[in-house]
Enzyme design. Structure first.
Site, PDB file in Angstrom:
ATOM      1  N   CYS A  45       0.820  -1.217   0.000  1.00  0.00           N
ATOM      2  CA  CYS A  45       0.000   0.000   0.000  1.00  0.00           C
ATOM      3  C   CYS A  45       0.848   1.259   0.000  1.00  0.00           C
ATOM      4  O   CYS A  45       0.319   2.363  -0.145  1.00  0.00           O
ATOM      5  CB  CYS A  45      -0.921   0.019   1.212  1.00  0.00           C
ATOM      6  SG  CYS A  45      -2.076  -1.338   1.219  1.00  0.00           S
ATOM      7  N   ASN A  98      -9.918   0.101   1.796  1.00  0.00           N
ATOM      8  CA  ASN A  98      -8.473   0.181   1.543  1.00  0.00           C
ATOM      9  C   ASN A  98      -8.210  -0.206   0.085  1.00  0.00           C
ATOM     10  O   ASN A  98      -8.372  -1.364  -0.288  1.00  0.00           O
ATOM     11  CB  ASN A  98      -7.761  -0.781   2.505  1.00  0.00           C
ATOM     12  CG  ASN A  98      -6.258  -0.805   2.317  1.00  0.00           C
ATOM     13  OD1 ASN A  98      -5.725  -0.273   1.338  1.00  0.00           O
ATOM     14  ND2 ASN A  98      -5.564  -1.435   3.243  1.00  0.00           N
ATOM     15  N   HIS A 139      -2.733   7.169   3.825  1.00  0.00           N
ATOM     16  CA  HIS A 139      -3.283   5.942   3.245  1.00  0.00           C
ATOM     17  C   HIS A 139      -4.569   5.604   3.992  1.00  0.00           C
ATOM     18  O   HIS A 139      -4.621   5.634   5.219  1.00  0.00           O
ATOM     19  CB  HIS A 139      -2.253   4.819   3.382  1.00  0.00           C
ATOM     20  CG  HIS A 139      -2.774   3.472   3.020  1.00  0.00           C
ATOM     21  ND1 HIS A 139      -3.519   3.245   1.888  1.00  0.00           N
ATOM     22  CD2 HIS A 139      -2.662   2.268   3.647  1.00  0.00           C
ATOM     23  CE1 HIS A 139      -3.835   1.963   1.831  1.00  0.00           C
ATOM     24  NE2 HIS A 139      -3.341   1.353   2.878  1.00  0.00           N
TER      25      HIS A 139
HETATM   26  N1  ACO Z   1     -16.759  -8.963  11.405  1.00  0.00           N
HETATM   27  C1  ACO Z   1     -16.951  -9.357  12.683  1.00  0.00           C
HETATM   28  N2  ACO Z   1     -15.961  -9.769  13.486  1.00  0.00           N
HETATM   29  C2  ACO Z   1     -14.728  -9.776  12.966  1.00  0.00           C
HETATM   30  C3  ACO Z   1     -14.448  -9.372  11.653  1.00  0.00           C
HETATM   31  C4  ACO Z   1     -15.531  -8.967  10.855  1.00  0.00           C
HETATM   32  N3  ACO Z   1     -15.385  -8.545   9.596  1.00  0.00           N
HETATM   33  N4  ACO Z   1     -13.134  -9.480  11.429  1.00  0.00           N
HETATM   34  C5  ACO Z   1     -12.578  -9.911  12.559  1.00  0.00           C
HETATM   35  N5  ACO Z   1     -13.543 -10.107  13.485  1.00  0.00           N
HETATM   36  C6  ACO Z   1     -13.392 -10.599  14.858  1.00  0.00           C
HETATM   37  C7  ACO Z   1     -12.126 -11.390  15.035  1.00  0.00           C
HETATM   38  O1  ACO Z   1     -12.325 -12.717  14.630  1.00  0.00           O
HETATM   39  C8  ACO Z   1     -11.925 -11.273  16.539  1.00  0.00           C
HETATM   40  O2  ACO Z   1     -12.778 -12.209  17.162  1.00  0.00           O
HETATM   41  P1  ACO Z   1     -12.245 -13.099  18.394  1.00  0.00           P
HETATM   42  O3  ACO Z   1     -11.866 -12.098  19.441  1.00  0.00           O
HETATM   43  O4  ACO Z   1     -13.421 -13.935  18.718  1.00  0.00           O
HETATM   44  O5  ACO Z   1     -11.058 -13.843  17.848  1.00  0.00           O
HETATM   45  C9  ACO Z   1     -12.473  -9.887  16.873  1.00  0.00           C
HETATM   46  O6  ACO Z   1     -13.274  -9.507  15.751  1.00  0.00           O
HETATM   47  C10 ACO Z   1     -11.395  -8.850  17.091  1.00  0.00           C
HETATM   48  O7  ACO Z   1     -10.420  -8.992  16.094  1.00  0.00           O
HETATM   49  P2  ACO Z   1      -9.174  -8.050  16.049  1.00  0.00           P
HETATM   50  O8  ACO Z   1      -8.272  -8.506  14.960  1.00  0.00           O
HETATM   51  O9  ACO Z   1      -8.601  -7.868  17.423  1.00  0.00           O
HETATM   52  O10 ACO Z   1      -9.872  -6.675  15.653  1.00  0.00           O
HETATM   53  P3  ACO Z   1      -9.192  -5.290  15.433  1.00  0.00           P
HETATM   54  O11 ACO Z   1      -9.846  -4.283  16.279  1.00  0.00           O
HETATM   55  O12 ACO Z   1      -7.697  -5.384  15.461  1.00  0.00           O
HETATM   56  O13 ACO Z   1      -9.602  -4.958  13.932  1.00  0.00           O
HETATM   57  C11 ACO Z   1      -8.707  -5.042  11.721  1.00  0.00           C
HETATM   58  C12 ACO Z   1      -9.249  -5.831  12.896  1.00  0.00           C
HETATM   59  C13 ACO Z   1      -9.786  -4.098  11.243  1.00  0.00           C
HETATM   60  C14 ACO Z   1      -8.320  -6.010  10.608  1.00  0.00           C
HETATM   61  C15 ACO Z   1      -7.489  -4.227  12.195  1.00  0.00           C
HETATM   62  O14 ACO Z   1      -6.594  -5.080  12.846  1.00  0.00           O
HETATM   63  C16 ACO Z   1      -6.781  -3.536  11.067  1.00  0.00           C
HETATM   64  O15 ACO Z   1      -7.291  -2.607  10.483  1.00  0.00           O
HETATM   65  N6  ACO Z   1      -5.522  -3.931  10.776  1.00  0.00           N
HETATM   66  C17 ACO Z   1      -4.726  -3.312   9.754  1.00  0.00           C
HETATM   67  C18 ACO Z   1      -5.149  -3.833   8.416  1.00  0.00           C
HETATM   68  C19 ACO Z   1      -4.551  -3.063   7.299  1.00  0.00           C
HETATM   69  O16 ACO Z   1      -4.543  -1.866   7.291  1.00  0.00           O
HETATM   70  N7  ACO Z   1      -4.067  -3.801   6.321  1.00  0.00           N
HETATM   71  C20 ACO Z   1      -3.639  -3.269   5.105  1.00  0.00           C
HETATM   72  C21 ACO Z   1      -2.246  -2.837   5.115  1.00  0.00           C
HETATM   73  S1  ACO Z   1      -1.865  -2.029   3.661  1.00  0.00           S
HETATM   74  C22 ACO Z   1      -1.423  -3.119   2.355  1.00  0.00           C
HETATM   75  O17 ACO Z   1      -0.269  -3.192   1.986  1.00  0.00           O
HETATM   76  C23 ACO Z   1      -2.485  -3.916   1.674  1.00  0.00           C
END
Ligand code: ACO
Length: 337
Positions: free
Chosen positions: A117, A292, A262
């Protein structure tokens, strides 16, 4: 041979967004998720999806043509095309070569950059060097992605996050004191496994492996991400990198007119803005509409900020990104047009 140190700036922008919209409510019917979870954890309400007839290069072409038209230039004026993408049409030739042919930029050199990204910031940094030295006058930099093609649509951890789009800018010489004032790039390959999409060079890779087979072997042909690790990295690096580039440009937080990060997650954006002590009105956010879009997100946001009248000549813009690699990068641009 050119030896100059010419000021180089972004003189125009263009975007391309697929028409098809996928809402959170539609995703609720596909995986175990909810509109409320997605909005509160990511800030995303909907995203765009390419249709089966289109390629990443088609999105790139439309964005590139718009940027050229907005600069009053023709494809024949372009000396170099750089496409930042992690979802190229093909492993080879580069998507930039496909764009070169489709727009008819007959004199242009062309290549792709892969930096997750952060790809757009990397491409901006590389492209600007050619103008700075005087080797080229007009460089077309495009970030283009069709991430919907590499998403595991049964994985709620990733499928709610991404969307398809392209954004483009034209780089040209600008007046002294304006344009790209500073750039900062970085990488940490020890985080390579945190966000990845395996390709044909991986040992044991099978192009036709089913999702189940891929899970069993650890080889996959869809995007895999350790979300919370990437989240922690992003929160730290966005603030650090943006603060670093502002100081490298000889500016302070107070000199920033608009911050265009981003667009991955509203919580990451807010954390970075807090580190820079920026009020909400100086932070551009459109993650709700597009999710994203990887390399496309910063140029799309820049284009929309311009359209909304949020950028004026002389403004200091901070662009900052992070992504797979791990990679990060930022630029300070004094708007010159
Ligand atoms: N709907 C409902 N529940 C979900 C979902 C969903 N879509 N996705 C995950 N959960 C659940 C998980 O399973 C977890 O459940 P559990 O506690 O029973 O295991 C719970 O929600 C919490 O999960 P976390 O991973 O702790 O949630 P978090 O608040 O960290 O949010 C997220 C997750 C949105 C993915 C966050 O970590 C994030 O934004 N990370 C960065 C991602 C990113 O920007 N990636 C791109 C990088 S750029 C590139 O090069 C492509």
């Amino acid at each position: 041979m050119p030896t100059g140190n010419l000021p180089v700036g972004i003189v125009s922008t263009g975007i391309s967004l697929p028409e098809k919209i996928l809402t959170n409510n539609e995703l609720e019917k596909m995986v175990d998720t909810s509109d409320e979870w997605i909005r509160t954890r990511t800030g995303i309400a909907e995203r765009r999806m390419i249709d089966e007839t289109m390629a990443t290069s088609d999105l790139a072409v439309r964005a590139g043509e718009m940027a050229l038209a907005n600069a009053g230039l023709t494809p024949g004026d372009v000396d170099l095309i750089i496409v930042a993408t992690v979802t190229p049409d093909m492993y080879f030739p580069s998507t930039a070569c496909l764009v070169q042919e489709k727009i008819g930029a007959s004199k242009a050199a062309a290549f792709d950059i892969s930096a997750g990204c952060t790809g757009f910031i990397y491409a901006l940094a590389v492209g600007s060097q050619f103008v700075k030295t005087g080797m080229y006058e007009t460089v077309l930099v495009i970030g283009a992605e069709a991430l919907s093609r590499v998403i595991d649509w049964s994985d709620r951890n990733t499928c709610v996050l991404f969307g398809d789009a392209a954004g483009a800018v034209v780089l040209r010489p600008v007046e002294q004191g304006a344009g790209i004032l500073a750039v900062e790039l970085g990488s940490d390959g020890s985080g390579a496994d945190l966000l990845k999409l395996n390709a044909v060079g991986s040992p044991g890779y099978r192009l036709s492996g089913s999702a189940e087979e891929n899970d069993r072997t650890g080889i996959a042909d869809y995007l895999q991400m350790a979300g919370s690790e990437v989240f922690k990295f992003a929160v730290r690096i966005m603030g650090e990198c943006a603060a670093g580039v502002v100081s490298r440009a000889g500016l302070t937080d107070r000199d920033i007119n608009i911050f265009i990060p981003h667009q991955a997650n509203i919580r990451i954006i807010r954390a970075a803005a807090k580190r820079l002590k920026l009020p909400d009105e100086k932070v551009y956010v459109n993650v709700a509409k597009y999710g994203n879009t990887s390399s496309a997100s910063i140029p799309v946001a820049l284009h929309e900020a311009l359209l909304e009248g949020k950028i004026n000549k002389g403004d200091n813009i901070v662009l900052v990104g992070f992504g797979a690699g791990l990679t990060w990068g930022a630029a300070v641009v004094k708007w010159a047009v």
